[in-house]
Design a protein around this motif. Structure first.
Motif, PDB file in Angstrom:
ATOM      1  N   VAL A 104     -40.704  17.664 -16.562  1.00 16.04           N
ATOM      2  CA  VAL A 104     -42.074  17.735 -16.201  1.00 16.04           C
ATOM      3  C   VAL A 104     -43.009  18.269 -17.477  1.00 16.04           C
ATOM      4  CG1 VAL A 104     -41.362  18.238 -13.855  1.00 16.04           C
ATOM      5  CG2 VAL A 104     -41.930  20.084 -15.252  1.00 16.04           C
ATOM      6  N   ALA A 105     -44.055  18.154 -17.700  1.00 20.58           N
ATOM      7  CA  ALA A 105     -45.047  18.221 -18.684  1.00 20.58           C
ATOM      8  C   ALA A 105     -44.858  19.869 -19.337  1.00 20.58           C
ATOM      9  CB  ALA A 105     -46.534  18.014 -18.378  1.00 20.58           C
ATOM     10  N   GLY A 106     -44.713  19.907 -20.422  1.00 19.54           N
ATOM     11  CA  GLY A 106     -44.813  21.150 -21.054  1.00 19.54           C
ATOM     12  C   GLY A 106     -43.550  21.783 -21.062  1.00 19.54           C
ATOM     13  N   VAL A 107     -42.323  21.547 -20.683  1.00 19.52           N
ATOM     14  CA  VAL A 107     -41.127  22.007 -20.644  1.00 19.52           C
ATOM     15  C   VAL A 107     -40.473  22.306 -21.966  1.00 19.52           C
ATOM     16  CG1 VAL A 107     -40.372  21.971 -18.177  1.00 19.52           C
ATOM     17  CG2 VAL A 107     -39.523  20.600 -19.796  1.00 19.52           C
ATOM     18  N   GLN A 108     -39.681  23.304 -22.268  1.00 19.51           N
ATOM     19  CA  GLN A 108     -38.983  23.553 -23.518  1.00 19.51           C
ATOM     20  C   GLN A 108     -37.514  23.324 -23.411  1.00 19.51           C
ATOM     21  OE1 GLN A 108     -41.239  24.372 -26.468  1.00 19.51           O
ATOM     22  NE2 GLN A 108     -42.513  23.506 -24.883  1.00 19.51           N
ATOM     23  N   ILE A 109     -36.817  22.365 -24.081  1.00 19.01           N
ATOM     24  CA  ILE A 109     -35.271  22.230 -23.827  1.00 19.01           C
ATOM     25  C   ILE A 109     -34.794  22.388 -24.938  1.00 19.01           C
ATOM     26  CG2 ILE A 109     -33.621  20.568 -23.554  1.00 19.01           C
ATOM     27  CD1 ILE A 109     -35.544  20.873 -21.115  1.00 19.01           C
ATOM     28  N   GLY A 110     -33.901  23.527 -24.961  1.00 14.74           N
ATOM     29  CA  GLY A 110     -33.211  24.313 -26.282  1.00 14.74           C
ATOM     30  C   GLY A 110     -32.234  23.395 -26.945  1.00 14.74           C
ATOM     31  N   LYS A 111     -31.893  24.009 -28.184  1.00 14.01           N
ATOM     32  CA  LYS A 111     -30.749  23.307 -28.964  1.00 14.01           C
ATOM     33  C   LYS A 111     -29.579  23.047 -28.228  1.00 14.01           C
ATOM     34  CE  LYS A 111     -32.712  24.965 -33.118  1.00 14.01           C
ATOM     35  NZ  LYS A 111     -32.539  26.002 -34.417  1.00 14.01           N
ATOM     36  N   ASN A 112     -29.038  21.929 -28.325  1.00 19.45           N
ATOM     37  CA  ASN A 112     -27.625  21.521 -27.726  1.00 19.45           C
ATOM     38  C   ASN A 112     -27.457  21.747 -26.291  1.00 19.45           C
ATOM     39  OD1 ASN A 112     -26.531  20.944 -30.301  1.00 19.45           O
ATOM     40  ND2 ASN A 112     -26.279  23.339 -30.722  1.00 19.45           N
ATOM     41  N   ALA A 113     -28.692  21.689 -25.578  1.00 13.93           N
ATOM     42  CA  ALA A 113     -28.791  21.723 -24.054  1.00 13.93           C
ATOM     43  C   ALA A 113     -28.380  20.626 -23.681  1.00 13.93           C
ATOM     44  CB  ALA A 113     -30.109  22.388 -23.745  1.00 13.93           C
TER      45      ALA A 113
ATOM     46  N   ILE B 100     -28.808  18.048 -20.152  1.00 11.16           N
ATOM     47  CA  ILE B 100     -29.656  17.786 -18.674  1.00 11.16           C
ATOM     48  C   ILE B 100     -28.717  16.494 -18.159  1.00 11.16           C
ATOM     49  CG2 ILE B 100     -32.044  17.166 -17.834  1.00 11.16           C
ATOM     50  CD1 ILE B 100     -32.054  19.663 -19.739  1.00 11.16           C
ATOM     51  N   GLY B 101     -28.432  16.874 -17.001  1.00 12.15           N
ATOM     52  CA  GLY B 101     -27.542  16.061 -15.885  1.00 12.15           C
ATOM     53  C   GLY B 101     -28.412  14.729 -15.538  1.00 12.15           C
ATOM     54  N   ALA B 102     -27.881  13.754 -15.521  1.00 13.79           N
ATOM     55  CA  ALA B 102     -28.547  12.418 -15.024  1.00 13.79           C
ATOM     56  C   ALA B 102     -29.275  12.781 -13.653  1.00 13.79           C
ATOM     57  CB  ALA B 102     -27.429  11.333 -14.783  1.00 13.79           C
ATOM     58  N   GLY B 103     -30.338  12.175 -13.685  1.00 13.06           N
ATOM     59  CA  GLY B 103     -31.242  12.130 -12.302  1.00 13.06           C
ATOM     60  C   GLY B 103     -31.819  13.615 -12.108  1.00 13.06           C
ATOM     61  N   SER B 104     -31.571  14.516 -12.965  1.00 10.57           N
ATOM     62  CA  SER B 104     -32.103  15.932 -12.829  1.00 10.57           C
ATOM     63  C   SER B 104     -33.842  15.953 -12.989  1.00 10.57           C
ATOM     64  CB  SER B 104     -31.340  16.844 -13.729  1.00 10.57           C
ATOM     65  OG  SER B 104     -30.193  16.995 -13.557  1.00 10.57           O
ATOM     66  N   VAL B 105     -34.377  16.926 -12.243  1.00  9.62           N
ATOM     67  CA  VAL B 105     -35.981  17.050 -12.355  1.00  9.62           C
ATOM     68  C   VAL B 105     -36.020  18.417 -13.034  1.00  9.62           C
ATOM     69  CG1 VAL B 105     -38.125  17.148 -11.293  1.00  9.62           C
ATOM     70  CG2 VAL B 105     -36.366  15.525 -10.912  1.00  9.62           C
ATOM     71  N   VAL B 106     -36.470  18.592 -14.291  1.00 10.52           N
ATOM     72  CA  VAL B 106     -36.323  19.669 -15.020  1.00 10.52           C
ATOM     73  C   VAL B 106     -37.925  20.462 -14.862  1.00 10.52           C
ATOM     74  CG1 VAL B 106     -36.033  21.023 -17.067  1.00 10.52           C
ATOM     75  CG2 VAL B 106     -34.562  19.223 -16.398  1.00 10.52           C
ATOM     76  N   ILE B 107     -37.924  21.334 -14.307  1.00  6.03           N
ATOM     77  CA  ILE B 107     -39.478  21.969 -14.120  1.00  6.03           C
ATOM     78  C   ILE B 107     -39.522  23.392 -14.739  1.00  6.03           C
ATOM     79  CG2 ILE B 107     -39.604  20.839 -11.804  1.00  6.03           C
ATOM     80  CD1 ILE B 107     -39.132  23.559 -10.460  1.00  6.03           C
ATOM     81  N   GLU B 108     -38.589  23.803 -15.280  1.00  4.71           N
ATOM     82  CA  GLU B 108     -38.838  25.016 -16.335  1.00  4.71           C
ATOM     83  C   GLU B 108     -38.016  24.840 -17.400  1.00  4.71           C
ATOM     84  OE1 GLU B 108     -35.350  27.723 -13.794  1.00  4.71           O
ATOM     85  OE2 GLU B 108     -37.536  28.135 -13.416  1.00  4.71           O
ATOM     86  N   ASN B 109     -38.258  25.910 -18.284  1.00  4.87           N
ATOM     87  CA  ASN B 109     -37.491  25.792 -19.485  1.00  4.87           C
ATOM     88  C   ASN B 109     -36.094  25.848 -19.606  1.00  4.87           C
ATOM     89  OD1 ASN B 109     -39.980  25.834 -20.996  1.00  4.87           O
ATOM     90  ND2 ASN B 109     -39.999  27.800 -21.481  1.00  4.87           N
ATOM     91  N   VAL B 110     -35.304  24.953 -20.577  1.00  3.03           N
ATOM     92  CA  VAL B 110     -33.652  25.487 -20.408  1.00  3.03           C
ATOM     93  C   VAL B 110     -33.472  25.916 -21.910  1.00  3.03           C
ATOM     94  CG1 VAL B 110     -31.617  24.000 -20.733  1.00  3.03           C
ATOM     95  CG2 VAL B 110     -33.605  23.070 -19.275  1.00  3.03           C
TER      96      VAL B 110
END
Length: 210
Positions: A175-184, A186-196
Motif C-alpha cells: 500500500v502507498a507509502g510503506v517502507q520495505i527494509g533491506k533484504n526483507a 514479502i510472501g506471495a499474495g501478501s498485502v503489506v499495510i505497514e513498514n517492514v
C-alpha cells in the motif's frame, strides 16, 4: 544497443532475457553458465559457451560486447556483477521488454530486467540489477534499491520505498507509502499495510512477520 550481449546464466531468467534481447533486435553473443550439463547446448540460436569465469570469453566484454547477469539468486548475481565491475570495468546493460511501459520521467540504473507488461510510472526510481517480473505495477514516486526482486503481478503503490536486496513475491500488494527494509522478504499474495524492517519476512493479508 550496437554491441552484442553475453548473457550470464542459461536458466529460466536467461531464457527470458534471450527473448527480450531478440525482440529488441539485439545480437546475442552467447551464454555463460557454470552448469556443465548445459554447456555446449543452445538456447534459440545462441550457444552456452562455458563457465561464468572463463577468461577467454570475459575478455570480449567492454568495447566489443555488453553483458547481462540473468541469475535469479541475489547473492550469485551480486558476485557476478562484482566480478564484471572489477575485472572488466563494465556495468551490465538493461533488458527491457518491448511490451513493458516505462515512463520517460522514471529513472533506471544498470543491469535491470523489466519483463513484459510491467508498468513503471513517472518519477519512480529503480536502482541497479533488479528483476521486475511480468505484469508488476510500480506507481509514481516509488523508490527501488539495488538487487531487488519483484514477482509477477505485484502492485507497488505510490511512494513505496524498497530497500536493497529485498524480495517481493508474486501478486503482493504494497500500500502507498510503506517502507520495505533491506533484504526483507514479502510472501506471495501478501498485502503489506505497514513498514517492514530490515531482514524481516512477512506473509498474509494483512502481512505479519513470520
Amino acid at each position: 544497443m550496437e554491441n552484442p550481449v553475453l548473457i550470464f546464466g542459461a536458466g529460466s531468467i536467461g531464457n527470458q532475457v534471450y527473448d527480450i534481447f531478440r525482440r529488441n533486435g539485439v545480437l546475442i553473443y552467447g551464454f555463460l553458465d557454470d552448469n556443465k550439463e548445459l554447456q555446449g547446448k543452445e538456447i534459440g540460436e545462441a550457444s552456452i559457451l562455458g563457465d561464468t569465469d572463463d577468461g577467454g570469453f570475459l575478455k570480449v566484454i567492454g568495447s566489443k560486447c555488453e553483458a547481462f547477469v540473468a541469475v535469479g539468486e541475489r547473492v550469485v548475481r551480486e558476485q557476478l556483477v562484482e566480478m564484471l565491475n572489477e575485472r572488466r570495468k563494465t556495468m551490465p546493460v538493461n533488458a527491457i521488454h518491448d511490451k513493458a511501459v516505462v515512463s520517460e520521467l522514471a529513472s533506471l540504473g544498470h543491469g535491470n530486467l523489466i519483463a513484459a507488461q510491467v508498468s513503471v510510472a513517472a518519477s519512480t526510481q529503480i536502482g541497479h540489477h533488479c528483476q521486475i517480473q511480468t505484469g508488476a505495477i510500480l506507481e509514481t514516486f516509488v523508490q527501488v534499491g539495488d538487487f531487488v526482486n519483484i514477482g509477477p503481478g505485484a502492485i507497488i503503490n505510490d511512494r513505496v520505498a524498497i530497500g536493497n536486496g529485498a524480495f517481493v513475491g508474486s501478486g503482493a500488494i504494497l500500500v502507498a507509502g510503506v517502507q520495505i527494509g533491506k533484504n526483507a522478504r514479502i510472501g506471495a499474495g501478501s498485502v503489506v499495510i505497514e513498514n517492514v524492517s530490515d531482514g524481516a519476512t512477512v506473509f498474509g493479508n494483512p502481512a505479519k512477520k513470520l
